[in-house]
Design an enzyme around this catalytic site. Structure first.
Site, PDB file in Angstrom:
ATOM      1  N   ASP A 199      10.766  -3.316  -5.270  1.00  0.00           N
ATOM      2  CA  ASP A 199      11.099  -2.347  -6.344  1.00  0.00           C
ATOM      3  C   ASP A 199      11.165  -1.086  -5.612  1.00  0.00           C
ATOM      4  O   ASP A 199      11.386  -0.074  -6.454  1.00  0.00           O
ATOM      5  CB  ASP A 199      10.578  -2.417  -7.570  1.00  0.00           C
ATOM      6  N   SER A 200      10.716  -0.945  -4.417  1.00  0.00           N
ATOM      7  CA  SER A 200      11.056   0.288  -3.609  1.00  0.00           C
ATOM      8  C   SER A 200      12.517   0.747  -3.754  1.00  0.00           C
ATOM      9  O   SER A 200      12.834   1.793  -3.068  1.00  0.00           O
ATOM     10  CB  SER A 200      10.325   0.161  -2.248  1.00  0.00           C
ATOM     11  N   ASP A 239      10.738  -8.867  -6.235  1.00  0.00           N
ATOM     12  CA  ASP A 239       9.606  -8.163  -6.778  1.00  0.00           C
ATOM     13  C   ASP A 239       9.661  -7.898  -8.137  1.00  0.00           C
ATOM     14  O   ASP A 239      10.746  -7.251  -8.595  1.00  0.00           O
ATOM     15  CB  ASP A 239       9.561  -6.917  -5.909  1.00  0.00           C
ATOM     16  N   LYS A 242       6.600 -11.409  -6.592  1.00  0.00           N
ATOM     17  CA  LYS A 242       5.468 -10.826  -6.244  1.00  0.00           C
ATOM     18  C   LYS A 242       5.260  -9.991  -7.620  1.00  0.00           C
ATOM     19  O   LYS A 242       6.270  -9.459  -8.263  1.00  0.00           O
ATOM     20  CB  LYS A 242       5.769 -10.159  -5.014  1.00  0.00           C
ATOM     21  N   GLU A 267       2.318  -7.037  -8.914  1.00  0.00           N
ATOM     22  CA  GLU A 267       1.303  -6.285  -8.642  1.00  0.00           C
ATOM     23  C   GLU A 267       0.029  -6.170  -9.495  1.00  0.00           C
ATOM     24  O   GLU A 267       0.262  -6.600 -10.823  1.00  0.00           O
ATOM     25  CB  GLU A 267       1.600  -4.541  -8.888  1.00  0.00           C
ATOM     26  N   GLU A 278      -1.944  -3.681   0.272  1.00  0.00           N
ATOM     27  CA  GLU A 278      -1.214  -2.372   0.560  1.00  0.00           C
ATOM     28  C   GLU A 278      -2.072  -1.123   0.884  1.00  0.00           C
ATOM     29  O   GLU A 278      -3.199  -1.030  -0.329  1.00  0.00           O
ATOM     30  CB  GLU A 278      -0.170  -1.928  -0.584  1.00  0.00           C
TER      31      GLU A 278
HETATM   32  O1  KIV Z   1       8.601  -2.723  -3.601  1.00  0.00           O
HETATM   33  C1  KIV Z   1       8.253  -2.697  -2.412  1.00  0.00           C
HETATM   34  O2  KIV Z   1       8.880  -2.488  -1.245  1.00  0.00           O
HETATM   35  C2  KIV Z   1       6.662  -3.168  -2.320  1.00  0.00           C
HETATM   36  C3  KIV Z   1       5.904  -2.628  -1.246  1.00  0.00           C
HETATM   37  C4  KIV Z   1       5.556  -1.190  -1.228  1.00  0.00           C
HETATM   38  C5  KIV Z   1       4.844  -3.484  -0.939  1.00  0.00           C
HETATM   39  O3  KIV Z   1       6.089  -3.796  -3.231  1.00  0.00           O
END
Ligand code: KIV
Length: 285
Positions: free
Chosen positions: A47-48, A86, A116, A118, A185
């Site tokens: 989600d970056s 993500d 993934k 968080e 992280e």
């Molecule tokens: O979204 C992403 O790229 C991430 C990383 C910061 C670990 O979750």
């Protein structure tokens, strides 16, 4: 010869054999093709993308629909890498049912290998529900950007004994909940080294020192594309910003000077058609 698809079993074998896993984020088809050709083990459609692709101030505005579109493109570009979707903010926080439905979308619509999410102890119920639905899950603790407001900003975690204890408890809870993988992280190497040895699941790090089972970096940082800021843990392997700027400036100069396009870039009238063409133009005066 084409590489065999990387599976969850390969990731466990690599941990057992001490082989470090290479992991990068990716958001588009051509970059995925390059990463696949280079032999990357894992790809995170993170989600970056909110900051790296869409220019948002944070990851918070990113939606499931955006993640699916990007994950689908990446999957096509990287057929054998282990691709992970993500879960964006509010795609799993509401309830186990919502979490399972959105995790399922990643598999059904983008054919990813894992998802993934968080959060530590507070996401245990979500992890169990998604694992029970038959999916491969990666936990993500330490600095968790979606809840960086609660953390007081994008700050490294686990730097005091009390804070490190919380990270260890989160890691153990995630493994206990049935997660297959864990990402740490921005935590101290002393802490990630302990957790990597303590857990039987593969533990990867971004900004977590050298002793994890593998390393993740954000592709836009690695290639020098993301301009807003550079975290301490980033190593820039090239500077595409400079390559782009030189190319764009040269193009603008060429266009202004009529130095582009040249004859080699033109589609001429087919040989033998020149006279017909000249005749046809006469109709228009
Ligand atoms: O979204 C992403 O790229 C991430 C990383 C910061 C670990 O979750």
């Amino acid at each position: 010869m084409a590489r065999k698809k990387v599976s969850i079993n390969d990731l466990y074998r690599k941990k057992a054999e001490g082989e470090r896993v290479s992991w990068l984020t990716c958001y588009d088809f051509p970059t995925a093709q390059f990463q696949e050709a280079a032999g990357i083990d894992m790809i995170l459609v993170g989600d970056s993308m909110g900051m790296c692709v869409y220019g948002y101030q944070s990851t918070v505005p990113v939606t499931m629909d955006q993640c699916i579109v990007h994950a689908d493109a990446v999957r096509r570009g990287a057929p054998t890498a282990f691709v992970m979707g993500d879960m964006p903010f509010m795609s799993y926080q509401e309830s186990d049912q919502v979490a399972v439905a959105n995790a399922g979308r990643f598999l059904k619509e983008a054919n990813v290998d894992a998802i993934k999410l968080e959060g530590g102890i507070r996401t245990v119920s979500r992890i169990k529900a998604i694992v029970d639905a038959g999916m491969v899950v990666c936990g993500h603790i330490g600095l968790t950007p979606q809840s960086s407001g609660q953390l007081g900003g994008h700050l490294a975690q686990g730097r005091t004994a009390d804070s490190a204890e919380l990270v260890i408890k989160d890691a153990l809870a995630i493994q206990e909940a049935g997660a297959h993988l864990l990402l740490l992280e921005a935590v101290p190497p002393e802490l990630s080294s302990f957790i990597t040895k303590k857990l039987h699941i593969p533990v990867y790090g971004i900004g977590a020192g050298p002793d994890t089972d593998g390393q993740l970096l954000i592709v836009s940082d690695l290639v020098g594309q993301f301009q807003a800021f550079t975290p301490k843990f980033v190593k820039k392997y090239c500077d595409v910003a400079q390559v782009y700027m030189e190319a764009f400036s040269a193009y603008i100069k060429d266009v202004k000077a009529k130095a582009f396009p040249e004859d080699q870039h033109c589609y001429h009238i087919i040989k033998g058609e020149e006279e017909n063409f000249a005749e046809m133009l006469k109709k228009f005066g």
